[in-house]
Design a protein around this motif. Structure first.
Motif, mmCIF file in Angstrom:
data_model
loop_
_atom_site.group_PDB
_atom_site.id
_atom_site.type_symbol
_atom_site.label_atom_id
_atom_site.label_comp_id
_atom_site.label_asym_id
_atom_site.label_seq_id
_atom_site.Cartn_x
_atom_site.Cartn_y
_atom_site.Cartn_z
ATOM 1 N N THR A 81 19.825 31.122 -4.353
ATOM 2 C CA THR A 81 19.175 30.318 -3.318
ATOM 3 C C THR A 81 19.415 30.857 -1.909
ATOM 4 O O THR A 81 19.011 30.205 -0.939
ATOM 5 C CB THR A 81 19.679 28.870 -3.390
ATOM 6 O OG1 THR A 81 21.114 28.851 -3.220
ATOM 7 C CG2 THR A 81 19.339 28.246 -4.737
ATOM 8 N N ARG A 82 20.033 32.017 -1.783
ATOM 9 C CA ARG A 82 20.362 32.539 -0.463
ATOM 10 C C ARG A 82 19.124 32.645 0.426
ATOM 11 O O ARG A 82 18.086 33.152 0.023
ATOM 12 C CB ARG A 82 21.016 33.918 -0.581
ATOM 13 C CG ARG A 82 21.438 34.518 0.778
ATOM 14 C CD ARG A 82 22.242 35.786 0.605
ATOM 15 N NE ARG A 82 23.556 35.489 0.048
ATOM 16 C CZ ARG A 82 23.988 35.919 -1.124
ATOM 17 N NH1 ARG A 82 23.197 36.655 -1.887
ATOM 18 N NH2 ARG A 82 25.199 35.613 -1.548
ATOM 19 N N GLY A 83 19.233 32.107 1.643
ATOM 20 C CA GLY A 83 18.150 32.186 2.614
ATOM 21 C C GLY A 83 17.045 31.169 2.413
ATOM 22 O O GLY A 83 16.046 31.198 3.140
ATOM 23 N N ARG A 84 17.217 30.240 1.466
ATOM 24 C CA ARG A 84 16.142 29.292 1.177
ATOM 25 C C ARG A 84 16.421 27.877 1.668
ATOM 26 O O ARG A 84 15.619 26.969 1.436
ATOM 27 C CB ARG A 84 15.869 29.262 -0.334
ATOM 28 C CG ARG A 84 15.448 30.625 -0.870
ATOM 29 C CD ARG A 84 15.088 30.576 -2.319
ATOM 30 N NE ARG A 84 14.780 31.903 -2.825
ATOM 31 C CZ ARG A 84 14.358 32.153 -4.053
ATOM 32 N NH1 ARG A 84 14.200 31.173 -4.914
ATOM 33 N NH2 ARG A 84 14.108 33.398 -4.440
ATOM 34 N N GLY A 85 17.576 27.678 2.307
ATOM 35 C CA GLY A 85 17.868 26.377 2.884
ATOM 36 C C GLY A 85 18.068 25.282 1.868
ATOM 37 O O GLY A 85 17.788 24.103 2.163
ATOM 38 N N VAL A 86 18.538 25.618 0.687
ATOM 39 C CA VAL A 86 18.774 24.600 -0.333
ATOM 40 C C VAL A 86 20.044 23.832 0.017
ATOM 41 O O VAL A 86 21.099 24.433 0.243
ATOM 42 C CB VAL A 86 18.910 25.238 -1.733
ATOM 43 C CG1 VAL A 86 19.217 24.188 -2.782
ATOM 44 C CG2 VAL A 86 17.635 25.995 -2.083
ATOM 45 N N PRO A 87 19.978 22.488 0.072
ATOM 46 C CA PRO A 87 21.159 21.714 0.464
ATOM 47 C C PRO A 87 22.276 21.833 -0.564
ATOM 48 O O PRO A 87 22.017 21.962 -1.763
ATOM 49 C CB PRO A 87 20.628 20.277 0.553
ATOM 50 C CG PRO A 87 19.376 20.266 -0.251
ATOM 51 C CD PRO A 87 18.803 21.639 -0.156
#
Length: 343
Positions: A23-29
């Motif tokens: 999820t890097r760089g995708r703003g996943v909480p």
């Protein structure tokens, strides 16, 4: 040859770093990662994917030997060890100057195809001038061996259904959902587009024809992202919840969108979809993925032979089948471009 895959954790300590890579760089909480981590920990923190890929590699090596092809086989992943950058560096150190790349996805689209091109480009850039030329093999959703392996897996799953329910059992094909915007732009209009959903539907049609079935469903699973962003539907669980047990006493779910089992199959299908079926009194069986079939190694070697000995390109449909990218360059302008967050 390099087998290139998604990767998966192989112990509880791997789970969180693996999910952060994905999820890097995708703003996943962080709380979303916590939820997904619990799914992995439910299975001891181990995804079966890495071991299944090693099994495929073992069978491919045997098949290469059987056909008299002296071709070393390497293994690299996008998100977990062995990382593709490290593998390509090792290939360069071993003196490899040119290699074919088999990506473990049968389809087009960004996540299923273009992102593997980006993996290749990133790995070569990390290695620098010593990096080998890397040629990614084509998509194979309509290859006769892929179709046959999936058809036999459905047949075997049908045998798990009680005989009194089997004749009326429904086959449900499932693949990973993607945003509808991504699916709509998954290929150049001049070639009819490498539309992911269209290829999945075609694979389901071909397998059903092999089975002699005219009634079946194509659904989706494992969507993520904000709820206001439309993704391919219906979801497999939502679909099962609409079925009438009097008309559909049992279902066989075929994960046709995947080559090998991984967490999203174990959780979304073997846990959640099975539970939804049982709550409605509907029998449930899940078909195996094609990568476990002995013919899958034959398929891989046949794709290799298309390059090393001009073997005929076997396809069962007229749909565009992209691939054969070189050093990460897309096979057509605008092909399988990324639109927003795909996972």
């Amino acid at each position: 040859m390099l087998l290139l895959s998604f990767g998966g954790p192989e112990g509880p300590e791997d789970v969180r770093p693996f999910l952060e890579n994905v999820t890097r760089g995708r703003g996943v909480p962080p709380e979303r990662l916590d939820d997904v981590a619990e799914h992995y920990l439910h299975f001891g923190g181990v995804s079966p994917l890495n071991q299944l890929n090693r099994d495929i590699i073992d069978r491919v090596r045997i098949e290469l030997d059987r056909q008299g092809l002296d071709l070393p086989v390497y293994f690299g992943n996008r998100n977990w060890e062995p990382m593709v950058e490290d593998t390509v560096a090792r290939m360069a150190a071993d003196g490899v100057r040119r290699a074919l790349v088999f990506a473990t996805s049968a389809y087009g689209g960004y996540s299923a195809c273009r992102q593997y091109d980006e993996d290749i480009e990133r790995a070569r850039n990390a290695v620098g001038e010593r990096a080998p030329e890397l040629v990614k093999l084509r998509q194979f959703f309509d290859h006769p061996l892929f179709v046959a392996a999936n058809a036999d897996a459905v047949r075997a799953a049908l045998e798990e259904i009680p005989e009194e329910r089997r004749a009326s059992a429904r086959v449900i094909y499932t693949a990973h959902s993607v945003p509808t915007a991504a699916d709509a732009v998954a290929g150049p209009a001049s070639e009819g587009g490498h539309r992911y959903s269209r290829q999945v539907a075609e694979a389901a049609r071909l397998v059903s024809a092999e089975l002699g079935a005219t009634e079946y469903d194509v659904v989706w699973q494992s969507r993520s992202g904000p709820p206001q962003v439309p993704w391919l539907e219906p979801d497999v669980v939502d679909h099962i919840e609409t079925l009438d047990p009097a008309e559909v006493p049992a279902v066989v779910v075929s994960p046709i969108g995947f080559v090998s089992d991984h967490l999203e199959i174990l959780w979304d299908l073997d846990e959640e979809a099975r539970e939804a079926a049982e709550e409605r009194g509907i029998g449930f069986a899940r078909a195996a993925t094609a990568g476990a079939d002995r013919r899958f190694a034959e398929l891989v070697v046949e794709l290799v032979r298309e390059h090393v000995s001009d073997a005929p390109r076997r396809k069962l449909s007229e749909l565009v089948s992209g691939g054969c990218t070189v050093n990460g360059a897309p096979c057509a302008v605008g092909c399988c471009e990324r639109v927003g967050a795909h996972r």
